[in-house]
Design a protein around this motif. Sequence first.
Motif, PDB file in Angstrom:
ATOM      1  N   ASP A   1       0.547   6.155 -12.824  1.00  0.00           N
ATOM      2  CA  ASP A   1      -0.907   5.271 -12.764  1.00  0.00           C
ATOM      3  C   ASP A   1      -0.332   3.847 -12.225  1.00  0.00           C
ATOM      4  OD1 ASP A   1      -2.367   7.257 -13.780  1.00  0.00           O
ATOM      5  OD2 ASP A   1      -2.415   6.439 -15.776  1.00  0.00           O
ATOM      6  N   VAL A   2      -1.229   3.171 -11.452  1.00  0.00           N
ATOM      7  CA  VAL A   2      -0.777   1.869 -11.086  1.00  0.00           C
ATOM      8  C   VAL A   2      -1.641   1.109 -11.613  1.00  0.00           C
ATOM      9  CG1 VAL A   2      -0.698   0.395  -8.952  1.00  0.00           C
ATOM     10  CG2 VAL A   2       0.026   2.916  -8.744  1.00  0.00           C
TER      11      VAL A   2
ATOM     12  N   LEU B   1       0.879  -1.233   0.147  1.00  0.00           N
ATOM     13  CA  LEU B   1       0.113   0.039   0.069  1.00  0.00           C
ATOM     14  C   LEU B   1       0.878   1.106  -0.033  1.00  0.00           C
ATOM     15  CD1 LEU B   1      -2.813  -1.025   2.486  1.00  0.00           C
ATOM     16  CD2 LEU B   1      -2.853  -0.999  -0.091  1.00  0.00           C
ATOM     17  N   ASP B   2       1.855   1.274   0.482  1.00  0.00           N
ATOM     18  CA  ASP B   2       2.991   2.421   0.716  1.00  0.00           C
ATOM     19  C   ASP B   2       3.504   2.454  -0.786  1.00  0.00           C
ATOM     20  OD1 ASP B   2       2.577   2.823   3.372  1.00  0.00           O
ATOM     21  OD2 ASP B   2       4.505   1.847   4.144  1.00  0.00           O
ATOM     22  N   ILE B   3       3.747   1.543  -1.526  1.00  0.00           N
ATOM     23  CA  ILE B   3       4.465   1.706  -2.731  1.00  0.00           C
ATOM     24  C   ILE B   3       3.121   2.333  -3.818  1.00  0.00           C
ATOM     25  CG2 ILE B   3       5.102   0.472  -4.909  1.00  0.00           C
ATOM     26  CD1 ILE B   3       6.498  -1.445  -2.879  1.00  0.00           C
ATOM     27  N   ILE B   4       2.130   1.703  -3.614  1.00  0.00           N
ATOM     28  CA  ILE B   4       0.900   2.147  -4.379  1.00  0.00           C
ATOM     29  C   ILE B   4       0.739   3.759  -3.994  1.00  0.00           C
ATOM     30  CG2 ILE B   4      -1.522   2.048  -4.990  1.00  0.00           C
ATOM     31  CD1 ILE B   4      -1.280  -0.905  -4.328  1.00  0.00           C
ATOM     32  N   SER B   5       0.740   4.128  -2.879  1.00  0.00           N
ATOM     33  CA  SER B   5       0.670   5.607  -2.325  1.00  0.00           C
ATOM     34  C   SER B   5       1.648   6.288  -3.063  1.00  0.00           C
ATOM     35  CB  SER B   5       0.414   5.547  -0.998  1.00  0.00           C
ATOM     36  OG  SER B   5      -0.707   4.952  -0.512  1.00  0.00           O
ATOM     37  N   ASP B   6       2.816   6.031  -2.930  1.00  0.00           N
ATOM     38  CA  ASP B   6       3.985   6.702  -3.260  1.00  0.00           C
ATOM     39  C   ASP B   6       3.858   6.948  -4.855  1.00  0.00           C
ATOM     40  OD1 ASP B   6       4.902   6.921  -0.713  1.00  0.00           O
ATOM     41  OD2 ASP B   6       6.515   5.400  -0.924  1.00  0.00           O
ATOM     42  N   SER B   7       3.523   6.150  -5.573  1.00  0.00           N
ATOM     43  CA  SER B   7       3.315   6.047  -7.036  1.00  0.00           C
ATOM     44  C   SER B   7       2.343   6.866  -7.333  1.00  0.00           C
ATOM     45  CB  SER B   7       3.105   4.662  -7.691  1.00  0.00           C
ATOM     46  OG  SER B   7       4.220   3.991  -7.448  1.00  0.00           O
ATOM     47  N   LEU B   8       1.182   6.939  -6.737  1.00  0.00           N
ATOM     48  CA  LEU B   8       0.022   7.935  -7.305  1.00  0.00           C
ATOM     49  C   LEU B   8       0.440   9.217  -6.708  1.00  0.00           C
ATOM     50  CD1 LEU B   8      -2.894   5.830  -5.864  1.00  0.00           C
ATOM     51  CD2 LEU B   8      -2.251   6.521  -8.333  1.00  0.00           C
ATOM     52  N   ALA B   9       1.457   9.348  -5.638  1.00  0.00           N
ATOM     53  CA  ALA B   9       1.551  10.855  -5.276  1.00  0.00           C
ATOM     54  C   ALA B   9       2.689  11.512  -5.977  1.00  0.00           C
ATOM     55  CB  ALA B   9       2.481  10.832  -3.800  1.00  0.00           C
ATOM     56  N   LYS B  10       3.472  10.737  -6.943  1.00  0.00           N
ATOM     57  CA  LYS B  10       4.348  11.017  -8.019  1.00  0.00           C
ATOM     58  C   LYS B  10       3.490  11.486  -9.344  1.00  0.00           C
ATOM     59  CE  LYS B  10       8.373   8.477  -6.408  1.00  0.00           C
ATOM     60  NZ  LYS B  10       8.895   7.117  -6.608  1.00  0.00           N
TER      61      LYS B  10
ATOM     62  N   ALA C   1      -8.785  23.916  -6.453  1.00  0.00           N
ATOM     63  CA  ALA C   1      -8.269  22.689  -7.505  1.00  0.00           C
ATOM     64  C   ALA C   1      -7.634  21.823  -6.650  1.00  0.00           C
ATOM     65  CB  ALA C   1      -7.546  23.140  -8.685  1.00  0.00           C
ATOM     66  N   SER C   2      -7.791  20.493  -7.089  1.00  0.00           N
ATOM     67  CA  SER C   2      -7.031  19.347  -6.034  1.00  0.00           C
ATOM     68  C   SER C   2      -7.056  18.159  -7.057  1.00  0.00           C
ATOM     69  CB  SER C   2      -7.946  19.035  -5.008  1.00  0.00           C
ATOM     70  OG  SER C   2      -9.372  18.468  -5.545  1.00  0.00           O
ATOM     71  N   THR C   3      -6.181  17.242  -6.728  1.00  0.00           N
ATOM     72  CA  THR C   3      -5.852  16.155  -7.031  1.00  0.00           C
ATOM     73  C   THR C   3      -6.679  14.813  -6.453  1.00  0.00           C
ATOM     74  OG1 THR C   3      -3.807  16.785  -7.958  1.00  0.00           O
ATOM     75  CG2 THR C   3      -4.148  14.511  -7.924  1.00  0.00           C
ATOM     76  N   SER C   4      -7.268  14.127  -7.137  1.00  0.00           N
ATOM     77  CA  SER C   4      -8.116  12.831  -6.585  1.00  0.00           C
ATOM     78  C   SER C   4      -7.597  11.591  -7.244  1.00  0.00           C
ATOM     79  CB  SER C   4      -9.588  13.213  -6.563  1.00  0.00           C
ATOM     80  OG  SER C   4      -9.904  12.970  -7.952  1.00  0.00           O
ATOM     81  N   VAL C   5      -7.917  10.533  -6.445  1.00  0.00           N
ATOM     82  CA  VAL C   5      -7.369   9.109  -6.818  1.00  0.00           C
ATOM     83  C   VAL C   5      -8.677   8.509  -7.483  1.00  0.00           C
ATOM     84  CG1 VAL C   5      -6.499   6.950  -6.276  1.00  0.00           C
ATOM     85  CG2 VAL C   5      -5.756   9.189  -5.350  1.00  0.00           C
ATOM     86  N   GLY C   6      -8.588   7.931  -8.592  1.00  0.00           N
ATOM     87  CA  GLY C   6      -9.645   7.326  -9.174  1.00  0.00           C
ATOM     88  C   GLY C   6      -9.273   6.034  -9.328  1.00  0.00           C
ATOM     89  N   PHE C   7     -10.322   5.084  -9.419  1.00  0.00           N
ATOM     90  CA  PHE C   7     -10.242   3.555  -9.622  1.00  0.00           C
ATOM     91  C   PHE C   7     -11.093   3.001 -10.670  1.00  0.00           C
ATOM     92  CE2 PHE C   7     -11.096  -1.116  -8.652  1.00  0.00           C
ATOM     93  CZ  PHE C   7      -9.972  -1.661  -8.790  1.00  0.00           C
ATOM     94  N   LYS C   8     -10.669   2.120 -11.658  1.00  0.00           N
ATOM     95  CA  LYS C   8     -11.393   1.360 -12.555  1.00  0.00           C
ATOM     96  C   LYS C   8     -11.069   0.103 -12.360  1.00  0.00           C
ATOM     97  CE  LYS C   8     -12.622   1.307 -17.347  1.00  0.00           C
ATOM     98  NZ  LYS C   8     -12.439   1.840 -18.581  1.00  0.00           N
ATOM     99  N   ALA C   9     -12.230  -0.672 -12.071  1.00  0.00           N
ATOM    100  CA  ALA C   9     -11.862  -2.114 -11.955  1.00  0.00           C
ATOM    101  C   ALA C   9     -11.743  -2.784 -13.332  1.00  0.00           C
ATOM    102  CB  ALA C   9     -13.305  -2.678 -11.460  1.00  0.00           C
ATOM    103  N   ALA C  10     -11.027  -3.952 -13.295  1.00  0.00           N
ATOM    104  CA  ALA C  10     -10.518  -4.614 -14.745  1.00  0.00           C
ATOM    105  C   ALA C  10     -11.875  -5.463 -14.925  1.00  0.00           C
ATOM    106  CB  ALA C  10      -9.476  -5.516 -14.464  1.00  0.00           C
TER     107      ALA C  10
ATOM    108  N   PHE D   1      -5.388   2.305 -10.833  1.00  0.00           N
ATOM    109  CA  PHE D   1      -5.444   3.452  -9.900  1.00  0.00           C
ATOM    110  C   PHE D   1      -4.800   4.749 -10.571  1.00  0.00           C
ATOM    111  CE2 PHE D   1      -5.292   0.104  -6.920  1.00  0.00           C
ATOM    112  CZ  PHE D   1      -6.370   0.348  -6.164  1.00  0.00           C
ATOM    113  N   GLU D   2      -5.493   5.579 -10.819  1.00  0.00           N
ATOM    114  CA  GLU D   2      -4.853   6.992 -11.420  1.00  0.00           C
ATOM    115  C   GLU D   2      -5.223   8.110 -10.609  1.00  0.00           C
ATOM    116  OE1 GLU D   2      -6.949   6.467 -15.370  1.00  0.00           O
ATOM    117  OE2 GLU D   2      -8.618   7.386 -14.689  1.00  0.00           O
ATOM    118  N   THR D   3      -4.588   9.257 -10.989  1.00  0.00           N
ATOM    119  CA  THR D   3      -4.651  10.396 -10.401  1.00  0.00           C
ATOM    120  C   THR D   3      -5.593  11.478 -11.526  1.00  0.00           C
ATOM    121  OG1 THR D   3      -2.590  11.301 -11.340  1.00  0.00           O
ATOM    122  CG2 THR D   3      -2.839  10.560  -8.730  1.00  0.00           C
ATOM    123  N   ARG D   4      -6.437  12.226 -10.873  1.00  0.00           N
ATOM    124  CA  ARG D   4      -7.455  12.714 -11.584  1.00  0.00           C
ATOM    125  C   ARG D   4      -7.524  14.251 -11.230  1.00  0.00           C
ATOM    126  NH1 ARG D   4     -12.377   8.738 -11.413  1.00  0.00           N
ATOM    127  NH2 ARG D   4     -11.197   7.125 -12.923  1.00  0.00           N
TER     128      ARG D   4
END
Length: 91
Positions: A41-42, A29-38, A73-82, A50-53
């Motif tokens: 996309d994961v 979860l830390d790796i996923i969070s760090d990648s999204l913060a940068k 303005a802000s950045t949010s995280v979105g998830f699209k299921a496979a 997971f992607e930032t929007r």
Amino acid sequence: MTKKELAQALAGKTDLSASAAEDVVNAALDIISDSLAKGEDVKLAGFGNFETRERAARTGRNPQTGAEIQIAASTSVGFKAAAQLKRAVNG
């Protein structure tokens, strides 16, 4: 399911101890969070993406007073299921 329950389920399916499984879940979860913060996309094959929007600044209303407020303005995280995950959930 909580993070702790996920770690217990992982420990039950593998030969990891409960504490080691919890460390694995936290690290993932830390790796996923760090990648999204940068801004990266994961993509987890068979699970989803997971992607930032970016959300633009806008005018909103305070529901109690009706007064207009500016929402920054802000950045949010979105998830699209496979598709595979969708099929599993829908039976």
